[in-house]
Write an enzyme that holds these catalytic residues in place. Structure first.
Site, PDB file in Angstrom:
ATOM      1  N   THR A 382      35.052  46.582  81.489  1.00 29.30           N
ATOM      2  CA  THR A 382      35.462  46.609  82.893  1.00 29.30           C
ATOM      3  C   THR A 382      36.992  46.603  83.021  1.00 29.30           C
ATOM      4  O   THR A 382      37.689  46.066  82.186  1.00 29.30           O
ATOM      5  CB  THR A 382      34.905  45.388  83.653  1.00 29.30           C
ATOM      6  OG1 THR A 382      33.527  45.314  83.391  1.00 29.30           O
ATOM      7  CG2 THR A 382      35.161  45.482  85.157  1.00 29.30           C
ATOM      8  N   SER A 451      25.822  43.464  90.545  1.00 30.59           N
ATOM      9  CA  SER A 451      27.137  43.407  89.906  1.00 30.59           C
ATOM     10  C   SER A 451      27.953  42.263  90.490  1.00 30.59           C
ATOM     11  O   SER A 451      27.606  41.720  91.542  1.00 30.59           O
ATOM     12  CB  SER A 451      27.845  44.733  90.176  1.00 30.59           C
ATOM     13  OG  SER A 451      29.200  44.688  89.790  1.00 30.59           O
TER      14      SER A 451
HETATM   15  O1  DON Z   1      29.108  44.786  87.070  1.00 31.40           O
HETATM   16  C1  DON Z   1      29.361  43.690  86.560  1.00 31.40           C
HETATM   17  O2  DON Z   1      29.461  42.675  87.197  1.00 31.40           O
HETATM   18  C2  DON Z   1      29.591  43.616  85.053  1.00 31.40           C
HETATM   19  N1  DON Z   1      28.983  44.742  84.402  1.00 31.40           N
HETATM   20  C3  DON Z   1      31.057  43.501  84.759  1.00 31.40           C
HETATM   21  C4  DON Z   1      31.339  43.328  83.288  1.00 31.40           C
HETATM   22  C5  DON Z   1      32.706  42.885  82.978  1.00 31.40           C
HETATM   23  O3  DON Z   1      33.500  42.583  83.831  1.00 31.40           O
HETATM   24  C6  DON Z   1      33.033  42.835  81.530  1.00 31.40           C
HETATM   25  N2  DON Z   1      34.297  42.297  81.240  1.00 31.40           N
HETATM   26  N3  DON Z   1      35.405  42.438  81.333  1.00 31.40           N
END
Ligand code: DON
Length: 572
Positions: A382, A451
């Site tokens: 992310t 999410s």
């Molecule tokens: O959509 C979401 O909340 C997760 N897939 C976000 C993942 C995330 O932030 C990973 N790290 N940095």
């Protein structure tokens, strides 16, 4: 077992996703800058520069956001890329409109509620359950369609022009950052099994070239997203996903659609907060927390242990609501109004304001809602970045492949996401971020997983004053909210607000996380313990990018990339 694994993984990944920046954020330089014309704040300097290049070439915030997203996919394949998805919140200065584009991955049509219930033997390395590694973990990517929608709906330039900086980076190569190097070494055993990633030298300082991605970018520039959602690249994606045990088909790719949604839009503390709607639970968590804090901490809160305590308490209820009520809004009807009911908020505020740490179950005020209503689906690592252009347009975008390097295989040269882990693998089971899943968030055909991503724009007197958002799983929303409060309530500039120590509480587990990299004042920690909090130090609470927009006495864009991940802004 799964739960322990998740928590253990969470700790490891927090270390990694932090980018292992050495020293405390306040000791690190080069992560913020002040511009007068336009600004881009991404979590990698080369990606911010790609956006700034597009602004200089006459592009607007939408073009620059797309160019930055594309560049991020090249320079840090652990965090985002064409194989992932995300959310974009766009403010159009000409008419004051705010549009939310949902280009989140969705499950293949053959997905079932029970697809992750049985777990067989696990391959080597971390994050190795079927929802996290391999073909079944991959949702249908939304990123290419999201980029195309941003550019064609809001941009001024052609897709080809917007793709050019990323293509150049993919061909000439980029220096591997500390953040990418740390994630590369942690996942090395799995990356070595992929025919593309095996060739990557991910030691910090090495050069990473992406010839197979360059080929995809050229095809994307020439033929648009259709080449990825059904053309040659699409066929390669489906073949690779199926080879890795997945169930994605060409029909899933062809049927993928970006959804335009109405963002959550609320007033709190005298500001207008516009943020992510479902399928994100992040925006909801933030606005409910702010509503609770208005009552529990007063309209003009001061920074200190009582406020930190009230904030930690304010998150417990919304995280419970997330587990119980959240799912894909295209398939499950979400009782948002009932969840935000004034008497419910007041009841939670009373608890949050009484000075004691409560078990999260105290905040459980079930709403009268029993039946899960299923609507027919339509045919349809992310990174956060902010862009403000010279016309005053603002793009707040969070993009993800979920865990580092997504499902850790490439398809058609693209790193595929493992967004399926954001579904509940079973009722009551926790995902990699310790988020416990409920019935509404079980996998299903063409369903989008819940999410936490919370791209946000805050307005004052009708003008945007802050663009903010984060990466970091469940901590995205708590970090985003704290940075916004630091700027808007406590008079910090964007750089100070991003660098300041943060806390995190998500109800389960019953612990209040504080940062090792930016330690909370020990007197505050003691005061929080006295109120009954179990303090748990962790490496960091998410990575935040922000641009503060000052309109008077003269226009100033204060852009900050989080020192925790080592990014730097760019602009003019
Ligand atoms: O959509 C979401 O909340 C997760 N897939 C976000 C993942 C995330 O932030 C990973 N790290 N940095």
């Amino acid at each position: 077992m799964r739960r322990w694994f998740s928590i253990a993984f969470w700790c490891v990944s927090a270390l990694l996703v932090a980018g292992l920046a050495s020293g405390s954020p306040s000791a690190l330089g080069g992560h913020d800058a002040v511009f007068t014309h336009d600004a881009v704040a991404a979590d990698h300097a080369e990606a911010s520069k790609a956006g700034a290049e597009i602004l200089a070439a006459g592009g607007n915030a939408a073009d620059a956001a797309a160019a930055t997203m594309l560049a991020l996919g090249v320079v840090n394949p652990a965090s985002s890329g064409l194989g992932g998805g995300g959310f974009a919140l766009y403010y159009c200065a000409k008419d004051g409109s705010l549009t939310f584009l949902d280009f989140r991955e969705r499950a293949p049509r053959a997905a079932t509620r029970t697809m992750f219930e049985l777990e067989g033997e696990r391959p080597d390395g971390p994050a190795n359950s079927p929802s996290q590694l391999g073909g079944l973990a991959a949702g249908v990517p939304g990123e290419p369609a999201g980029i195309e929608a941003l550019v064609t709906r809001f941009g001024k330039l052609s897709l080809r022009e917007v793709i050019a900086p990323a293509l150049r980076l993919a061909e000439s190569g980029v220096t591997v950052s500390e953040a990418l190097g740390a994630m590369g070494s942690a996942f090395e055993v799995q990356l070595r099994k992929d025919p593309v990633m095996v060739d990557w030298d991910l030691r910090p300082g090495a050069t990473l070239r992406r010839p197979s991605l360059a080929r995809v970018l050229r095809a994307f520039a020439e033929k648009g997203a259709a080449v990825i959602y059904g053309g040659v690249i699409g066929q390669e994606i489906v073949a690779a996903v199926q080879k890795h045990g997945g169930i994605m088909t060409l029909q899933d790719l062809r049927a993928y659609r970006v959804r335009t949604r109405r963002p959550l839009d609320t007033r709190a503390f005298g500001y207008r907060w516009v943020t992510a709607p479902p399928p994100s639970a992040g925006g909801f968590t933030m606005i409910q927390s702010l509503s609770i804090l208005e009552q529990a901490a007063g309209r003009e809160p001061t920074y200190g242990a009582p406020l930190l305590h009230a904030m930690a308490e304010s998150w417990k209820g919304p995280f419970l609501d997330r587990e119980r009520y959240f799912g894909d809004p295209d398939q499950v009807i979400l009782p948002l109004d009932k969840m935000m009911d004034a008497s419910r908020i007041s009841a939670r505020a009373e608890l949050a304001g009484d000075g004691k740490a409560h078990p999260s179950t105290d905040y459980d005020f079930p709403i009268e809602w029993t039946r899960t209503q299923i609507a027919t689906p339509d045919n349809a690592g992310t990174s956060h970045l902010c862009v403000v252009d010279a016309e005053g347009n603002v793009a707040s975008v969070t993009t993800t492949v979920n865990l580092p390097f997504g499902a850790r295989f490439t398809a058609g040269g693209i790193v595929m996401n493992d967004e399926m882990d954001d579904f509940a693998s079973g009722i009551g089971k926790a995902n990699a971020f310790g988020l416990v899943g409920g019935a509404r968030n079980l996998p299903g055909p063409w369903k989008r997983p819940v999410s936490t991503m919370s791209p946000t724009i805050v307005l004052d007197d009708g003008k945007p004053v802050l663009c903010v958002g984060a990466s970091g799983g469940s901590r995205i929303v708590t970090a985003t909210q704290q940075v916004a409060m630091n700027v808007l309530f406590f008079g910090m500039n964007a750089a100070e607000a991003v660098a300041a120590p943060r806390i995190h509480h998500q109800g389960i587990p019953e612990s209040l996380r504080v940062e090792k990299i930016a330690p909370l004042d020990s007197a505050f920690q003691d005061a929080l313990r006295t109120r009954g909090h179990r303090i748990e130090p962790i490496r960091n609470v998410a990575n935040v990018q922000a641009i503060q927009i000052e309109h008077s006495p003269e226009r100033r864009l204060r852009a900050a990339s989080d020192p925790r991940k080592g990014g730097a802004p760019a602009g003019h």
